[in-house]
Write an enzyme that holds these catalytic residues in place. Sequence first.
Site, mmCIF file in Angstrom:
data_model
loop_
_atom_site.group_PDB
_atom_site.id
_atom_site.type_symbol
_atom_site.label_atom_id
_atom_site.label_comp_id
_atom_site.label_asym_id
_atom_site.label_seq_id
_atom_site.Cartn_x
_atom_site.Cartn_y
_atom_site.Cartn_z
ATOM 1 N N PHE A 1 1.414 -0.998 0.263
ATOM 2 C CA PHE A 1 -0.026 0.289 -0.270
ATOM 3 C C PHE A 1 0.708 1.081 0.220
ATOM 4 C CE2 PHE A 1 -2.515 -2.988 2.012
ATOM 5 C CZ PHE A 1 -3.482 -3.033 1.146
ATOM 6 N N TYR B 1 -8.592 16.205 -2.335
ATOM 7 C CA TYR B 1 -7.720 17.377 -2.915
ATOM 8 C C TYR B 1 -8.637 17.529 -4.323
ATOM 9 C CZ TYR B 1 -4.978 18.741 0.909
ATOM 10 O OH TYR B 1 -4.969 19.028 2.084
ATOM 11 N N CYS C 1 -0.654 3.702 -10.844
ATOM 12 C CA CYS C 1 -1.425 2.461 -10.100
ATOM 13 C C CYS C 1 -3.282 2.799 -9.976
ATOM 14 C CB CYS C 1 -1.174 2.021 -8.499
ATOM 15 S SG CYS C 1 0.605 1.252 -8.611
HETATM 16 N N1 LIG Z 1 4.749 2.580 -7.360
HETATM 17 C C1 LIG Z 1 3.994 2.028 -6.709
HETATM 18 O O1 LIG Z 1 4.027 2.654 -6.027
HETATM 19 C C2 LIG Z 1 3.337 0.799 -6.037
HETATM 20 C C3 LIG Z 1 3.172 -0.142 -6.784
HETATM 21 N N2 LIG Z 1 2.368 -1.404 -6.729
HETATM 22 C C4 LIG Z 1 2.372 -2.573 -7.833
HETATM 23 O O2 LIG Z 1 3.641 -3.464 -7.082
HETATM 24 C C5 LIG Z 1 4.017 -3.873 -8.976
HETATM 25 C C6 LIG Z 1 4.883 -3.827 -9.162
HETATM 26 O O3 LIG Z 1 4.874 -2.362 -9.242
HETATM 27 P P1 LIG Z 1 6.494 -1.370 -10.035
HETATM 28 O O4 LIG Z 1 7.744 -1.378 -8.789
HETATM 29 O O5 LIG Z 1 6.519 0.152 -9.732
HETATM 30 O O6 LIG Z 1 6.875 -1.289 -10.999
HETATM 31 P P2 LIG Z 1 8.048 -1.195 -11.484
HETATM 32 O O7 LIG Z 1 8.152 -1.228 -13.609
HETATM 33 O O8 LIG Z 1 8.911 -0.032 -11.153
HETATM 34 O O9 LIG Z 1 9.247 -2.470 -11.233
HETATM 35 C C7 LIG Z 1 9.256 -3.864 -11.780
HETATM 36 C C8 LIG Z 1 10.304 -4.391 -12.305
HETATM 37 O O10 LIG Z 1 10.290 -5.863 -12.108
HETATM 38 C C9 LIG Z 1 11.497 -6.329 -13.008
HETATM 39 N N3 LIG Z 1 11.151 -7.303 -14.233
HETATM 40 C C10 LIG Z 1 10.222 -7.994 -14.806
HETATM 41 N N4 LIG Z 1 10.243 -9.512 -14.870
HETATM 42 C C11 LIG Z 1 10.794 -9.039 -14.082
HETATM 43 C C12 LIG Z 1 11.032 -11.135 -13.754
HETATM 44 N N5 LIG Z 1 11.186 -12.431 -14.522
HETATM 45 N N6 LIG Z 1 12.622 -11.159 -12.357
HETATM 46 C C13 LIG Z 1 12.539 -10.146 -12.039
HETATM 47 N N7 LIG Z 1 12.304 -9.275 -12.162
HETATM 48 C C14 LIG Z 1 11.332 -9.060 -13.069
HETATM 49 C C15 LIG Z 1 11.805 -5.246 -14.006
HETATM 50 O O11 LIG Z 1 12.856 -5.360 -14.512
HETATM 51 C C16 LIG Z 1 11.365 -4.077 -13.237
HETATM 52 O O12 LIG Z 1 12.777 -3.373 -12.701
HETATM 53 C C17 LIG Z 1 2.825 -4.288 -9.680
HETATM 54 O O13 LIG Z 1 1.874 -4.178 -9.428
HETATM 55 C C18 LIG Z 1 2.113 -2.390 -9.235
HETATM 56 O O14 LIG Z 1 0.235 -1.936 -9.551
HETATM 57 C C19 LIG Z 1 2.034 -1.552 -5.834
HETATM 58 C C20 LIG Z 1 1.438 -0.282 -4.543
HETATM 59 C C21 LIG Z 1 2.060 0.538 -4.760
HETATM 60 O O1 LIG Z 2 -1.205 0.897 -5.715
HETATM 61 C C1 LIG Z 2 -0.280 1.811 -5.418
HETATM 62 O O2 LIG Z 2 0.838 1.883 -6.561
HETATM 63 C C2 LIG Z 2 -0.094 2.711 -4.475
HETATM 64 O O3 LIG Z 2 -0.750 3.419 -5.352
HETATM 65 C C3 LIG Z 2 -1.364 5.336 -5.126
HETATM 66 O O4 LIG Z 2 -0.300 5.431 -4.718
HETATM 67 P P1 LIG Z 2 1.285 6.763 -6.022
HETATM 68 O O5 LIG Z 2 -0.287 6.208 -6.486
HETATM 69 O O6 LIG Z 2 1.727 6.571 -5.168
HETATM 70 O O7 LIG Z 2 0.504 8.516 -5.416
HETATM 71 P P2 LIG Z 2 -0.557 8.656 -4.252
HETATM 72 O O8 LIG Z 2 -0.571 10.230 -3.600
HETATM 73 O O9 LIG Z 2 -1.622 7.834 -4.475
HETATM 74 O O10 LIG Z 2 -1.484 9.787 -6.216
HETATM 75 C C4 LIG Z 2 -1.999 9.180 -7.097
HETATM 76 C C5 LIG Z 2 -2.097 9.923 -7.579
HETATM 77 O O11 LIG Z 2 -3.530 10.957 -6.750
HETATM 78 C C6 LIG Z 2 -3.593 12.821 -7.184
HETATM 79 N N1 LIG Z 2 -4.791 13.056 -5.721
HETATM 80 C C7 LIG Z 2 -4.287 12.287 -4.556
HETATM 81 C C8 LIG Z 2 -4.414 12.744 -3.933
HETATM 82 C C9 LIG Z 2 -5.975 13.756 -3.409
HETATM 83 O O12 LIG Z 2 -6.557 14.345 -2.861
HETATM 84 N N2 LIG Z 2 -5.561 14.590 -4.890
HETATM 85 C C10 LIG Z 2 -5.756 13.808 -6.035
HETATM 86 O O13 LIG Z 2 -4.701 14.689 -6.840
HETATM 87 C C11 LIG Z 2 -2.258 12.676 -6.905
HETATM 88 O O14 LIG Z 2 -1.774 13.987 -7.246
HETATM 89 C C12 LIG Z 2 -1.909 12.079 -8.361
HETATM 90 O O15 LIG Z 2 -1.510 11.677 -9.085
HETATM 91 C C13 LIG Z 2 -2.155 5.303 -3.482
HETATM 92 O O16 LIG Z 2 -2.029 6.426 -2.460
HETATM 93 C C14 LIG Z 2 -1.060 3.857 -2.644
HETATM 94 O O17 LIG Z 2 -1.497 3.863 -0.523
HETATM 95 C C15 LIG Z 2 -0.976 2.890 -3.172
HETATM 96 O O18 LIG Z 2 -0.438 1.904 -3.214
#
Ligand SMILES: NC(=O)C1=CN([C@@H]2O[C@H](COP(=O)(O)OP(=O)(O)OC[C@H]3O[C@@H](n4cnc5c(N)ncnc54)[C@H](O)[C@@H]3O)[C@@H](O)[C@H]2O)C=CC1
Ligand SMILES: O=C(O)[C@H]1O[C@H](OP(=O)(O)OP(=O)(O)OC[C@H]2O[C@@H](n3ccc(=O)[nH]c3=O)[C@H](O)[C@@H]2O)[C@H](O)[C@@H](O)[C@@H]1O
Length: 450
Positions: free
Chosen positions: A155, A257, A266
């Site tokens: 999260f 906001y 995401c």
């Molecule tokens: N970015 C965020 O803030 C959040 C993301 N998530 C979820 O977490 C997951 C990952 O997201 P990100 O970290 O943002 O992705 P990302 O795209 O930044 O990183 C994914 C990584 O996995 C690697 N990869 C791909 N295939 C692979 C394999 N077979 N073995 C090892 N590595 C491999 C890629 O090269 C890349 O470095 C997604 O499902 C996303 O929805 C959940 C919460 C927060």
């Molecule tokens: O699954 C995920 O990847 C993550 O997605 C969001 O996190 P993130 O996308 O990193 O950033 P947020 O702070 O949630 O902002 C998302 C978007 O909403 C917008 N936002 C956020 C809050 C708000 O009040 N208004 C608004 O327009 C932000 O500007 C931004 O473009 C969730 O907040 C995380 O809990 C979750 O783990």
Amino acid sequence: MKITVFGTGYVGLVTGTCLADVGHDVICMDVDAAKIERLKQGEIPIFEPGLESMVTRNVEAGRLNFTTDAREAVAHGVLQFIAVGTPPDEDGSADLKYVLAVAGTIGEHMDDYKVIIDKSTVPVGTADRVHARVAEVLKHRGVSVAFDVCSNPEFLKEGAALEDFTRGARIVVGTDSEAVRERMRECYAPYNRNHEKLMFMDVRAAELTKYAANAMLATKISFMNEISNLAERLGADIEEVRRGIGSDPRIGYHFIYPGCGYGGSCFPKDVQALARTASQVGYEAELLTAVESVNKRQKVTLFEKLSRAFDGDLAGKTIAVWGLAFKPNTDDMRDAPSRTLMEALWAAGAKVQAYDPEAMKECRRIYGERDDLVLVADRIQAVKGADALVVCTEWKEFRTLDGEWLKQQLAFPVVVDGRNLFEPSAMKSACLMYYAVGRGDSMHQAPEAS
Ligand SMILES: NC(=O)C1=CN([C@@H]2O[C@H](COP(=O)(O)OP(=O)(O)OC[C@H]3O[C@@H](n4cnc5c(N)ncnc54)[C@H](O)[C@@H]3O)[C@@H](O)[C@H]2O)C=CC1
Ligand SMILES: O=C(O)[C@H]1O[C@H](OP(=O)(O)OP(=O)(O)OC[C@H]2O[C@@H](n3ccc(=O)[nH]c3=O)[C@H](O)[C@@H]2O)[C@H](O)[C@@H](O)[C@@H]1O
């Protein structure tokens, strides 16, 4: 504990590093050899506050290692976290090819009991598919090794990832196995000291919890954007409305906001994927579809406001853009509102002069060198010689603005503020035409009192 993390993106790298920081012995594996090489050199491929020093101290302590070697990675951890990307497929559903590829890799190399943990955001039913893939590979190898698959969605928010991971509100684990519960308790024990954060539930509930959380937050944002569009047309100030409703504890101040639409890797993909999951089980998720379409429309409003300020003629104009990242404290531009704006400006024949504290390199990577995109060193240079200013991201350094000074820099006194950073009265007294979000701006006529 010995832990392996597949994927070194935002989630994988933060997970691996934080778990190493509390004393676990972690190997992070990625198929991207260049990324792993950079990480080994102590170079962090993403901007995330605090991450670089945490990686460095754990690498130096020998608790955090990076590899591209799948065999080494699988042999290492009793816990095998899958934290690879789940991008949208052509029809909007989550593409599981990377997740299932990791499952195949684990099956190929495992020789003893493993707990396989889905940390990626994956549709309900994915743990079953991961289980089936591992079992299939083991069968193909002709070996029998015990393993469990559980769901442990993440999260964290980008820009506050370390804080969210280490001090998150809850740790959700979906499993029906006591052996898994025990190991996950041990893994997260250092984060579970003050009060019980671990929430055990069944696998499907955990998988759905992740999508429900993101969809709820996205719904709050789209709702506020909808009300802000109404406020604009009714001559009401959405910022007052926001304070008015946020003070009700049933509603709260978080995620209400209004702005230029939610972006990032995401919310857009997860709302879409959940709607797709719904239609696959014969249910039309009307609310989710509306949340998505309100957001798409909101992303266009910056361009629309600007276009109206220039009577539809933006050809040859130079527009200053403050903020490229989808939110502050990150260099991530995935689905950022700035991209919708810049692409519309270019299509209209305008030029962009942009500044972002962290996302300039990413912007160059996405758009390359082009005549109609000038990236400058600071916010001051961005407005020099520009015709108008648009604020796309609420970085702290944008929050103070001398209206008189700005008026002297711009060829036309037009400011479009996608994040409601400034006081309309101050902008007005500097004789700027100030268009914020839902603040009764002059573009819509308020209804006359009868
Ligand atoms: N970015 C965020 O803030 C959040 C993301 N998530 C979820 O977490 C997951 C990952 O997201 P990100 O970290 O943002 O992705 P990302 O795209 O930044 O990183 C994914 C990584 O996995 C690697 N990869 C791909 N295939 C692979 C394999 N077979 N073995 C090892 N590595 C491999 C890629 O090269 C890349 O470095 C997604 O499902 C996303 O929805 C959940 C919460 C927060
Ligand atoms: O699954 C995920 O990847 C993550 O997605 C969001 O996190 P993130 O996308 O990193 O950033 P947020 O702070 O949630 O902002 C998302 C978007 O909403 C917008 N936002 C956020 C809050 C708000 O009040 N208004 C608004 O327009 C932000 O500007 C931004 O473009 C969730 O907040 C995380 O809990 C979750 O783990």
